[in-house]
Design an enzyme around this catalytic site. Structure first.
Site, short mmCIF file in Angstrom:
data_model
loop_
_atom_site.label_atom_id
_atom_site.label_comp_id
_atom_site.label_asym_id
_atom_site.label_seq_id
_atom_site.Cartn_x
_atom_site.Cartn_y
_atom_site.Cartn_z
N HIS A 65 5.08 -0.74 -12.29
CA HIS A 65 4.39 -1.67 -11.38
C HIS A 65 4.72 -0.93 -9.92
O HIS A 65 5.64 -0.51 -9.80
CB HIS A 65 4.80 -3.12 -11.52
N LEU A 88 -4.59 -3.01 -17.07
CA LEU A 88 -4.99 -4.32 -16.31
C LEU A 88 -4.87 -5.66 -17.07
O LEU A 88 -4.78 -6.73 -16.60
CB LEU A 88 -6.04 -4.28 -15.55
N LYS A 89 -5.00 -5.67 -18.46
CA LYS A 89 -5.12 -6.83 -19.18
C LYS A 89 -3.97 -7.24 -19.66
O LYS A 89 -2.83 -6.48 -19.87
CB LYS A 89 -5.82 -6.33 -20.42
N SER A 95 -2.96 8.84 -13.85
CA SER A 95 -2.11 10.04 -13.30
C SER A 95 -0.44 9.80 -13.74
O SER A 95 0.18 10.69 -13.72
CB SER A 95 -2.21 9.85 -11.59
N GLU A 128 6.44 7.27 -8.57
CA GLU A 128 6.03 6.62 -9.86
C GLU A 128 6.12 7.80 -10.93
O GLU A 128 6.70 7.83 -11.85
CB GLU A 128 4.61 5.95 -9.88
N ASP A 134 4.38 -9.20 -15.10
CA ASP A 134 5.34 -8.60 -14.03
C ASP A 134 6.81 -9.33 -14.11
O ASP A 134 7.57 -9.46 -13.05
CB ASP A 134 4.72 -8.34 -12.53
N ASN A 160 6.18 -1.42 -18.61
CA ASN A 160 5.01 -1.00 -17.60
C ASN A 160 5.60 -0.66 -16.58
O ASN A 160 6.81 -0.86 -16.25
CB ASN A 160 4.65 -2.62 -17.43
C1 GRF Z 1 -0.15 2.64 -10.80
O1 GRF Z 1 0.22 2.62 -9.30
C2 GRF Z 1 0.81 1.81 -11.58
O2 GRF Z 1 2.04 1.49 -10.98
C3 GRF Z 1 0.03 0.59 -11.81
O3 GRF Z 1 -1.35 1.06 -11.87
C4 GRF Z 1 -1.35 2.36 -11.14
C5 GRF Z 1 -2.03 3.35 -12.37
O4 GRF Z 1 -2.27 4.49 -11.62
N1 GRF Z 1 0.35 -0.33 -12.87
P1 GRF Z 1 -2.68 5.76 -12.75
O5 GRF Z 1 -3.89 5.26 -13.49
O6 GRF Z 1 -1.39 5.94 -13.35
O7 GRF Z 1 -2.84 6.94 -11.78
#
Ligand code: GRF
Length: 203
Positions: A106, A87-88, A14, A176, A147, A104
């Site tokens: 978060h 995630l990696k 998203s 975000e 992070d 990144n």
């Molecule tokens: C988001 O909440 C971002 O902050 C975190 O992972 C999620 C990714 O969501 N790092 P998407 O794949 O962008 O919908």
């Protein structure tokens, strides 16, 4: 000349979509490649809908190594790497080649609620259980740990009257989608500077 972006994803995509839909970035930046540690994920479908190349990296069959990814990013002359739900951990070779050019997003206000294992609903549950009254996204530079890189921008969301972690997740995700394209807008205009070991975002 437009800045060339690479976006790393692991799932839903998203934030990738929010960047693609930020019309004000059109003349300034373009996403040349979307990279995932998964062989397939919903974010790839979004990339493909926008005719963006997708690459899968990892140890599974059909995936390429991080070294090969780095070669491709060099060949494409990528200016900025965006981790949007990746995630990696990023290997040190990539971090040093793209020094202060990997960011990144978060879903909490760092330096609280970050670090290994703090992703997805784990973050929002921890925030909820802490009884914090504000949460919100953080966009930061990426270093070799989870992070801990320098914070570029944050936006605070009032969560004083929520009644579930899911409600926090929805409120923060909305923030975000606004914050990430805004930070990219500043970065591609070279308006993000590191001065006296702090990050300053120029108007
Ligand atoms: C988001 O909440 C971002 O902050 C975190 O992972 C999620 C990714 O969501 N790092 P998407 O794949 O962008 O919908």
């Amino acid at each position: 000349m437009k800045k060339k972006l690479a976006v790393f994803v692991s799932g839903r995509g998203s934030n990738l979509l929010a960047v693609l839909n930020a019309g004000y970035l059109n003349g300034l930046a373009e996403i040349l490649v979307v990279i995932s540690d998964k062989k397939d994920c919903p974010a790839f479908k979004i990339a493909q809908d926008f005719n963006i190349r997708t690459i899968s990296t990892g140890n599974l069959e059909g995936q390429i190594s991080f070294n090969e990814v780095l070669q491709i990013l060099k060949e494409l002359e990528i200016d900025l790497v965006i981790l949007a739900g990746f995630l990696k951990l990023i290997p040190p070779e990539l971090i040093s080649y793209f020094e202060n050019r990997i960011i990144n997003i978060h879903p909490a206000l760092l330096p609280a609620f970050g670090g290994p294992g703090m992703y997805g609903m784990n973050v929002h549950k921890a925030v909820y259980n802490s009884s914090a009254k504000v949460s919100g996204p953080t966009v930061h530079f990426v270093d070799t740990s989870y992070d801990t890189g320098k914070i570029i921008a944050q936006s605070a969301v009032d969560i004083s009257s929520v009644s579930s972690p899911e409600e926090i997740a929805a409120l923060v995700l909305k923030a975000e989608h606004k914050l990430l394209p805004e930070v990219i807008f500043k970065l591609v205009q070279d308006k993000v500077k590191i001065i006296n070991n702090r990050v300053e975002v120029l108007l």
